[in-house]
Design a protein around this motif. Sequence first.
Motif, PDB file in Angstrom:
ATOM      1  N   LYS A 167       0.838  -1.207   0.000  1.00 44.56           N
ATOM      2  CA  LYS A 167       0.000   0.000   0.000  1.00 44.56           C
ATOM      3  C   LYS A 167       0.870   1.253   0.000  1.00 44.56           C
ATOM      4  CE  LYS A 167      -4.034  -1.997   2.228  1.00 44.56           C
ATOM      5  NZ  LYS A 167      -4.697  -2.271   3.499  1.00 44.56           N
ATOM      6  N   LYS A 168       1.962   1.167   0.777  1.00 49.42           N
ATOM      7  CA  LYS A 168       2.869   2.322   0.841  1.00 49.42           C
ATOM      8  C   LYS A 168       3.401   2.649  -0.551  1.00 49.42           C
ATOM      9  CE  LYS A 168       6.110   2.249   4.078  1.00 49.42           C
ATOM     10  NZ  LYS A 168       7.388   1.773   4.659  1.00 49.42           N
ATOM     11  N   LEU A 169       3.813   1.606  -1.266  1.00 45.52           N
ATOM     12  CA  LEU A 169       4.372   1.828  -2.604  1.00 45.52           C
ATOM     13  C   LEU A 169       3.330   2.384  -3.566  1.00 45.52           C
ATOM     14  CD1 LEU A 169       6.658  -1.260  -2.989  1.00 45.52           C
ATOM     15  CD2 LEU A 169       7.337   1.082  -3.439  1.00 45.52           C
TER      16      LEU A 169
ATOM     17  N   ILE B  83       7.042   5.278  -9.270  1.00 45.90           N
ATOM     18  CA  ILE B  83       7.508   5.739 -10.586  1.00 45.90           C
ATOM     19  C   ILE B  83       9.007   5.508 -10.721  1.00 45.90           C
ATOM     20  CG2 ILE B  83       7.867   7.827 -11.997  1.00 45.90           C
ATOM     21  CD1 ILE B  83       5.049   8.710 -10.897  1.00 45.90           C
ATOM     22  N   ILE B  84       9.760   5.884  -9.658  1.00 45.71           N
ATOM     23  CA  ILE B  84      11.215   5.674  -9.705  1.00 45.71           C
ATOM     24  C   ILE B  84      11.507   4.186  -9.870  1.00 45.71           C
ATOM     25  CG2 ILE B  84      13.349   5.756  -8.328  1.00 45.71           C
ATOM     26  CD1 ILE B  84      12.422   8.452  -7.257  1.00 45.71           C
ATOM     27  N   SER B  85      10.801   3.382  -9.060  1.00 43.95           N
ATOM     28  CA  SER B  85      11.081   1.937  -9.075  1.00 43.95           C
ATOM     29  C   SER B  85      10.755   1.302 -10.420  1.00 43.95           C
ATOM     30  CB  SER B  85      10.269   1.223  -7.994  1.00 43.95           C
ATOM     31  OG  SER B  85      10.538   1.766  -6.749  1.00 43.95           O
ATOM     32  N   LEU B  86       9.641   1.674 -11.001  1.00 44.06           N
ATOM     33  CA  LEU B  86       9.168   0.940 -12.174  1.00 44.06           C
ATOM     34  C   LEU B  86       9.581   1.551 -13.512  1.00 44.06           C
ATOM     35  CD1 LEU B  86       5.567  -0.173 -11.165  1.00 44.06           C
ATOM     36  CD2 LEU B  86       7.696  -1.434 -11.001  1.00 44.06           C
ATOM     37  N   PHE B  87       9.596   2.853 -13.592  1.00 41.49           N
ATOM     38  CA  PHE B  87       9.715   3.444 -14.925  1.00 41.49           C
ATOM     39  C   PHE B  87      11.014   4.197 -15.214  1.00 41.49           C
ATOM     40  CE2 PHE B  87       5.135   3.097 -14.011  1.00 41.49           C
ATOM     41  CZ  PHE B  87       4.833   2.163 -14.990  1.00 41.49           C
ATOM     42  N   PHE B  88      11.788   4.517 -14.164  1.00 44.82           N
ATOM     43  CA  PHE B  88      12.983   5.302 -14.398  1.00 44.82           C
ATOM     44  C   PHE B  88      13.968   4.559 -15.325  1.00 44.82           C
ATOM     45  CE2 PHE B  88      17.371   6.406 -13.063  1.00 44.82           C
ATOM     46  CZ  PHE B  88      17.396   7.684 -13.566  1.00 44.82           C
ATOM     47  N   VAL B  89      14.230   3.299 -15.012  1.00 42.01           N
ATOM     48  CA  VAL B  89      15.199   2.541 -15.820  1.00 42.01           C
ATOM     49  C   VAL B  89      14.621   2.245 -17.208  1.00 42.01           C
ATOM     50  CG1 VAL B  89      16.585   0.438 -15.945  1.00 42.01           C
ATOM     51  CG2 VAL B  89      16.346   1.622 -13.784  1.00 42.01           C
TER      52      VAL B  89
ATOM     53  N   THR C 165      14.823   3.634  -2.610  1.00 41.71           N
ATOM     54  CA  THR C 165      13.385   3.555  -2.310  1.00 41.71           C
ATOM     55  C   THR C 165      13.156   2.998  -0.916  1.00 41.71           C
ATOM     56  OG1 THR C 165      13.129   2.985  -4.623  1.00 41.71           O
ATOM     57  CG2 THR C 165      11.194   2.731  -3.258  1.00 41.71           C
ATOM     58  N   PHE C 166      13.841   1.879  -0.645  1.00 41.39           N
ATOM     59  CA  PHE C 166      13.606   1.223   0.637  1.00 41.39           C
ATOM     60  C   PHE C 166      14.147   2.054   1.798  1.00 41.39           C
ATOM     61  CE2 PHE C 166      14.629  -1.550   4.147  1.00 41.39           C
ATOM     62  CZ  PHE C 166      13.455  -2.253   4.292  1.00 41.39           C
ATOM     63  N   ALA C 167      15.374   2.575   1.648  1.00 40.18           N
ATOM     64  CA  ALA C 167      15.989   3.328   2.746  1.00 40.18           C
ATOM     65  C   ALA C 167      15.128   4.534   3.118  1.00 40.18           C
ATOM     66  CB  ALA C 167      17.396   3.771   2.353  1.00 40.18           C
ATOM     67  N   SER C 168      14.643   5.259   2.110  1.00 36.22           N
ATOM     68  CA  SER C 168      13.815   6.444   2.380  1.00 36.22           C
ATOM     69  C   SER C 168      12.523   6.049   3.075  1.00 36.22           C
ATOM     70  CB  SER C 168      13.459   7.173   1.086  1.00 36.22           C
ATOM     71  OG  SER C 168      14.608   7.437   0.367  1.00 36.22           O
ATOM     72  N   ALA C 169      11.874   5.008   2.555  1.00 35.87           N
ATOM     73  CA  ALA C 169      10.590   4.599   3.115  1.00 35.87           C
ATOM     74  C   ALA C 169      10.742   4.070   4.537  1.00 35.87           C
ATOM     75  CB  ALA C 169       9.952   3.535   2.219  1.00 35.87           C
TER      76      ALA C 169
ATOM     77  N   ALA D  95      21.959   6.537   0.739  1.00 40.02           N
ATOM     78  CA  ALA D  95      21.774   5.339  -0.098  1.00 40.02           C
ATOM     79  C   ALA D  95      22.704   5.364  -1.302  1.00 40.02           C
ATOM     80  CB  ALA D  95      20.325   5.242  -0.555  1.00 40.02           C
ATOM     81  N   PHE D  96      23.084   6.559  -1.738  1.00 37.88           N
ATOM     82  CA  PHE D  96      23.935   6.658  -2.929  1.00 37.88           C
ATOM     83  C   PHE D  96      25.354   6.159  -2.686  1.00 37.88           C
ATOM     84  CE2 PHE D  96      20.283   9.018  -4.169  1.00 37.88           C
ATOM     85  CZ  PHE D  96      20.172   8.706  -5.519  1.00 37.88           C
ATOM     86  N   ILE D  97      25.719   5.997  -1.413  1.00 40.45           N
ATOM     87  CA  ILE D  97      27.018   5.378  -1.104  1.00 40.45           C
ATOM     88  C   ILE D  97      27.039   3.956  -1.661  1.00 40.45           C
ATOM     89  CG2 ILE D  97      28.372   4.410   0.819  1.00 40.45           C
ATOM     90  CD1 ILE D  97      27.685   6.883   2.410  1.00 40.45           C
ATOM     91  N   PHE D  98      25.886   3.300  -1.612  1.00 43.37           N
ATOM     92  CA  PHE D  98      25.799   1.940  -2.155  1.00 43.37           C
ATOM     93  C   PHE D  98      25.412   1.941  -3.638  1.00 43.37           C
ATOM     94  CE2 PHE D  98      24.769   1.145   2.427  1.00 43.37           C
ATOM     95  CZ  PHE D  98      25.897   0.409   2.711  1.00 43.37           C
ATOM     96  N   ILE D  99      24.654   2.960  -4.040  1.00 41.29           N
ATOM     97  CA  ILE D  99      24.147   2.972  -5.423  1.00 41.29           C
ATOM     98  C   ILE D  99      25.248   3.328  -6.431  1.00 41.29           C
ATOM     99  CG2 ILE D  99      22.567   4.162  -7.019  1.00 41.29           C
ATOM    100  CD1 ILE D  99      20.601   4.404  -4.639  1.00 41.29           C
ATOM    101  N   VAL D 100      25.963   4.420  -6.168  1.00 42.52           N
ATOM    102  CA  VAL D 100      26.900   4.937  -7.177  1.00 42.52           C
ATOM    103  C   VAL D 100      28.018   3.941  -7.527  1.00 42.52           C
ATOM    104  CG1 VAL D 100      28.560   6.782  -7.701  1.00 42.52           C
ATOM    105  CG2 VAL D 100      26.324   7.339  -6.719  1.00 42.52           C
ATOM    106  N   PRO D 101      28.721   3.344  -6.544  1.00 39.83           N
ATOM    107  CA  PRO D 101      29.776   2.390  -6.931  1.00 39.83           C
ATOM    108  C   PRO D 101      29.225   1.207  -7.732  1.00 39.83           C
ATOM    109  CG  PRO D 101      29.914   2.906  -4.595  1.00 39.83           C
ATOM    110  CD  PRO D 101      28.634   3.495  -5.084  1.00 39.83           C
ATOM    111  N   GLN D 102      28.039   0.732  -7.346  1.00 38.42           N
ATOM    112  CA  GLN D 102      27.465  -0.408  -8.086  1.00 38.42           C
ATOM    113  C   GLN D 102      27.079   0.016  -9.495  1.00 38.42           C
ATOM    114  OE1 GLN D 102      25.155  -3.563  -5.954  1.00 38.42           O
ATOM    115  NE2 GLN D 102      24.590  -1.814  -4.686  1.00 38.42           N
ATOM    116  N   GLN D 103      26.567   1.244  -9.591  1.00 36.64           N
ATOM    117  CA  GLN D 103      26.174   1.774 -10.903  1.00 36.64           C
ATOM    118  C   GLN D 103      27.406   1.882 -11.812  1.00 36.64           C
ATOM    119  OE1 GLN D 103      24.598   5.714 -10.537  1.00 36.64           O
ATOM    120  NE2 GLN D 103      24.557   6.071 -12.722  1.00 36.64           N
ATOM    121  N   MET D 104      28.521   2.376 -11.236  1.00 37.40           N
ATOM    122  CA  MET D 104      29.714   2.617 -12.050  1.00 37.40           C
ATOM    123  C   MET D 104      30.472   1.345 -12.388  1.00 37.40           C
ATOM    124  SD  MET D 104      31.169   6.130 -10.464  1.00 37.40           S
ATOM    125  CE  MET D 104      32.523   6.221 -11.607  1.00 37.40           C
TER     126      MET D 104
END
Lengths: 283, 251
Positions: free
Chosen positions: B15-17, B25-31, B78-82, B177-186
């Motif tokens: 329900k939260k999502l 929107i970020i979760s489903l459509f950004f990528v 998404t998860f960390a913020s929520a 969260a970007f501490i984990f996101i950016v290195p994995q992204q790069m």
Amino acid sequence: MKNTEKYEENGMEIMSESKLKRNEIKFGPDSPHAIEVKDLKKHYIGKHSYNDVKAVDGISFYVEKGELFGLLGPNGAGKTTTINMLCGLLKPTEGTALVGGYDVRKNLNEVKKLISVCPQEAAIFPFLNARENIEYFGNMHLMSKEKIDERVEELLKVLGLYEASGRKAKGYSGGMKRQLNLLVALINEPNILFLDEPTVGMDPRIRRKTWEFINSLKNENRSIILTTHYIEEAEALCDRVAIIDYGKLVALDSPKKLMTEHDAKNLEEVFLKITGRRILEGV
Amino acid sequence: MKGQRILTVFKMEMKKLIRTPMYLIISLFFVALLVVILGFALGNYYEWGPDAYGNPRSIFEHMVPGLFAYSGILLTFTFASAFAGDRDTGVQRRMKTTPITSGEVIIGQMLSYTIIPILQTAIILITALLMGFNPILTVEGVIMVFVFMIFMSFCSVGLGLITATIAKDARAAGSLAFIFIVPQQMFGSFIYMGEATRVIGYAMPSQYVTEGIYRIFYGGNLTDTFIWIDLLVIAIITFVIYVIGVKLYDR
């Protein structure tokens, strides 16, 4: 003033009824009391000794089964810390706390089945409506769907939230959020209820209504610990009050006895005499 | 472990999502949007050479397996913020006064985060196919891609849990969260920075998902041992991350 008298009258009637019912209450393994606190301490140790904080400093008291017990004190006196230790959110540094006969250090799971907490802040899911919020916490206590539905209907009607129960809580006024916060705490019909400043931020009309509701809970054989900054609230509702200051218990008795003992017109005067004197004396 | 509590947490998370459109929107459509952009921009460039199996692939096609992993990585935010948001409202403290256990909370949340990667994977796959992605498609292969993505989302939820417990509030959790996101992204998703950075990529959970999906789509053979090794590694990493996350949450 007339209202206060009315509450006092109601309080007397309710007390006599609830005294009869108290004998029927049976929970916990061996304690004769709903809550027993002995020499309870919560100390926070800082990097330097001058940073040490004695949030609760060796308090002892008990709460009878079916009693509405008030915990009063100035800001930072240790009221919420005490409640947090009793409901397992904080570990005591020293001392014993039995809730429903169970030691909060050893049998926290048993304690959690008996209690419910209405926290200071409106701890509700903003994206859920009132009904869903209450149902959620009913499920946390493994209540049956039928029981939850029945109880939600009752609770929503009692404080007048029924009409708004389908709306998301984030759209509620501050007072409505506070009311919902209280109702959520009642879904599991707790034997022991902790109300941490439940009427903060409510307008006088809703506050009065909530007082009546809290008063009615005594009829349901619940033991209630109430912390509040509204001294008239404690005077109107509580069977006994404890005044905490600087983490220590400085007074404990029924509001009437405290007023007689301190030659005061009301409990607020008692409160100011006790806590004000301590401030002036620099204790 | 009580199913009623786990199911309640699961439903609440869903329900939260649904009721917080920004997260959805970020979760489903950004990528998926990124797939469209990269498809148009790089769909006709072949400078990165053929795939590991010798078939010619456009730069866009080389990127697609990493884009799947990237969509999973974003769940950390998404998860960390929520989760930190629930803590800010005091709901989590309140839940700790009820009989629910940390394990039940975490499992309920993990389950809710199996729905998102399934939708994400389907949306990204369809979008990529429309943009010229030409993998070896088999039913078993696609199912295996979904399995990889579910593990990727579990892993990201675990990292989000760690982030949320460290951060002071929801806003800080989103940034942290970007501490984990950016290195994995790069180093472990769709950005190819040469062979030298490949070694760094192996320190990233997403690298194993990217490689696993790459092997499934371009090798087309599920008997490839490396696919199963990748899956095992991501499963182990996820387990370790959860143990750390639950410890921090309990504290």
